[in-house]
Design an enzyme around this catalytic site. Sequence first.
Site, PDB file in Angstrom:
ATOM      1  CB  CYS A   1      66.004  67.047  29.251  1.00 22.09           C
ATOM      2  SG  CYS A   1      66.410  68.632  30.014  1.00 22.09           S
TER       3      CYS A   1
ATOM      4  CB  CYS B   1      62.031  75.086  27.441  1.00 17.64           C
ATOM      5  SG  CYS B   1      62.797  74.480  28.962  1.00 17.64           S
TER       6      CYS B   1
ATOM      7  CB  CYS C   1      60.574  70.662  33.123  1.00 14.40           C
ATOM      8  SG  CYS C   1      60.481  69.046  32.326  1.00 14.40           S
TER       9      CYS C   1
ATOM     10  CG  ASP D   1      71.342  81.354  37.016  1.00 14.51           C
ATOM     11  OD1 ASP D   1      71.490  81.713  35.832  1.00 14.51           O
ATOM     12  OD2 ASP D   1      70.316  80.775  37.422  1.00 14.51           O
TER      13      ASP D   1
ATOM     14  CB  CYS E   1      76.010  63.255  23.950  1.00 15.95           C
ATOM     15  SG  CYS E   1      75.724  64.544  25.179  1.00 15.95           S
TER      16      CYS E   1
END
Length: 347
Positions: A243, A213, A240, A133, A187
């Site tokens: 989700c 976001c 966050c 990352d 999903c």
Amino acid sequence: MTAEVKVAIIDKALEEGFAQAGVCRPDAVPEIADRLAQFVAEGKHGDMGWMGERMHWRGNPAALWPEARSVIMLAEPYTQDHDPRDVLAMPDRGAISVYAQNRDYHDIVKKRLKRVGRWLIDQYGGEIKVFVDTAPVMEKPLAAAAGLGWQGKHTNLLSRELGSWFFLGAIFTTLELPVDEPGRENCGTCTACLDVCPTNAFPAPFQLDARRCISYLTIEHQGPIDPELRPLLGNHIYGCDDCLAACPWNKFAVEAHELRYAARDDLLAPKLADLVALGDSEFRSFFSGSPVKRLGRDRFVRNVLYAIGNSRDVSLIPTVRQLVADPAPVVADAARWALEILENKPR
């Protein structure tokens, strides 16, 4: 290289603490170049200018290191033993994303990748490069191509075996290894992740507008946050998890074995009153070793002030008033906004 070599590599990765591993070619996801170009052209990347500047590499992993013949994608769980949504019902506390509640995962995962990589070279030769990352690598599409899972409707990677809570690492190698079957989307008709988003950051399933976001707004966005979005932040002060936490596939989440991912007691549900008073040196000391430290005191206190405004806790008015004249414009602006909310003056 034979299938037996690949099995040995995966066994070594599991021995080092990774929960899952798979292999794909560097050019396994040619469609991401067009998807990334459209994302940037529509401005959905917000302030993340580096996405456009390094688009050639990010959109084409094969161009990042042309000598690479295989990409080994690895997953490392950071599942916590608490529901990260519990703190959202505590308006006087701050919600810090689960991955940032202890040590910085970049250092931990990279050292683990290097151990696997060094073993790989010792056993089978070749060259490697490792990424966590911190380079223009599209880890999620590559991980899906390597069979670790699929990108859900919230665009994050999901796994039937691991759920949502895992980091990704990549080992690019000049060795040609047998590849895995790509992950298949599972999903179905579920929209739990889309429905729970406080800021409606998903214009459509499998699409994200970073500009809405909360993770982007509280971490990547440099200046004041749009006043229309501030009330929607609630008490999120760094990232966050909404989700991710809403996903039903988390019933398969596996336990994290790395103790350095376990939440620090003082970061599980920290008091906003304590955090807003942090000066620069106190901030750096308190968040030493945490990903939060990279945010810097000013942006962090900005986020805390938005949360204080949303808390409606009038006992914090004197503290907020002291920050109205803060030398950092972004802090002073957030303090004025919070003060107006607490004093019940509509903005």
